[in-house]
Write a protein that holds these residues in place. Structure first.
Motif, short mmCIF file in Angstrom:
data_model
loop_
_atom_site.label_atom_id
_atom_site.label_comp_id
_atom_site.label_asym_id
_atom_site.label_seq_id
_atom_site.Cartn_x
_atom_site.Cartn_y
_atom_site.Cartn_z
N GLU A 6 0.45 -22.71 -44.64
CA GLU A 6 1.57 -22.67 -45.58
C GLU A 6 1.14 -22.16 -46.97
OE1 GLU A 6 2.33 -25.41 -42.32
OE2 GLU A 6 0.74 -25.44 -43.81
N VAL A 38 1.33 -18.15 -46.79
CA VAL A 38 2.52 -17.49 -46.24
C VAL A 38 3.72 -17.71 -47.16
CG1 VAL A 38 4.13 -17.43 -44.29
CG2 VAL A 38 1.71 -17.84 -43.88
N LYS A 39 4.48 -16.65 -47.35
CA LYS A 39 5.75 -16.75 -48.05
C LYS A 39 6.82 -16.17 -47.13
CE LYS A 39 8.18 -15.35 -52.23
NZ LYS A 39 8.09 -14.59 -53.49
N TRP A 40 7.80 -16.97 -46.81
CA TRP A 40 8.91 -16.54 -45.93
C TRP A 40 9.96 -15.84 -46.79
CZ3 TRP A 40 9.28 -17.63 -40.57
CH2 TRP A 40 8.21 -18.38 -40.07
N LEU A 41 10.34 -14.68 -46.36
CA LEU A 41 11.33 -13.90 -47.12
C LEU A 41 12.63 -13.81 -46.33
CD1 LEU A 41 8.99 -11.00 -48.25
CD2 LEU A 41 9.56 -13.07 -49.51
N GLY A 42 13.27 -14.89 -46.10
CA GLY A 42 14.53 -14.82 -45.37
C GLY A 42 14.85 -16.10 -44.66
#
Length: 190
Positions: free
Chosen positions: A183, A186-190
């Motif tokens: 985590e 990681v960067k979630w884009l959506g």
């Protein structure tokens, strides 16, 4: 193979160094299997840039002497280390086998060099996972002396040696190497 076994294989792969190797021969067929799996790595435009030189038996001793003497020739009294000289000389002899990791650039230059380096690295990961599945420890070494590898073994035009894949049977520790939480990366884009 179950997905749990895949997870276990990936998470238990680790670097195992020559001083940890047991005095046990790696059968040629296992090395061939590792190389066959390496050959299935992803490759942009099918350049298949990986090239491997298997160093076994008496040649390992010659290679260690070559590396140690090359080191001696490049370092004066101020920067020469007897410990490093001995390590360069003896590590190849401790291994069950060594694979020189080489890269052959696409002569037409159809893909960036970094993509071919990445492809070779994926081929090595395939070898490494195969070695782990066989209970063989491995380590990718990239000494600065590799730029002189062509003096030991001639290379093709556009080919360069980018690493040494040391292998050997070993009592591999069961503890997992440290990894921070995914985590944090990681960067979630959506």
């Amino acid at each position: 193979m179950t997905i749990e076994e895949v997870h276990q294989l990936l998470q238990n792969r680790r670097s195992v160094y020559p001083n940890q190797y047991l005095d046990k021969v790696i059968p040629d067929q296992l090395i061939r299997n590792m190389l066959e799996n390496a050959n299935w790595a992803p490759t942009h435009k099918f350049t298949e840039p990986w090239r491997f030189k298997v160093i076994k038996g008496e040649v390992q001793k010659k290679f260690g002497i070559f590396m140690a003497e090359k080191y001696r020739s490049l370092h004066g009294l101020e920067s020469f280390s007897v410990a490093k000289y001995e390590k360069l000389k003896m590590n190849p002899q401790r291994a069950g086998a060594i694979i020189a990791i080489c890269m052959q650039r696409d002569p037409r230059g159809r893909v960036p060099e970094w993509e071919e380096v990445a492809s070779v690295a994926m081929a090595v990961q395939n070898m490494w996972l195969t070695a782990s599945a066989y209970g063989i420890g491995a380590y990718w070494s990239s000494p600065d002396l590799l730029k002189y590898f062509h003096e030991f073994e001639p290379l093709a035009e556009g080919e360069q040696c980018i690493g040494l894949f040391y292998m050997g049977y070993a009592n591999i520790p069961a503890n997992k190497p440290p990894r921070g939480p995914v985590e944090d990366k990681v960067k979630w884009l959506g």
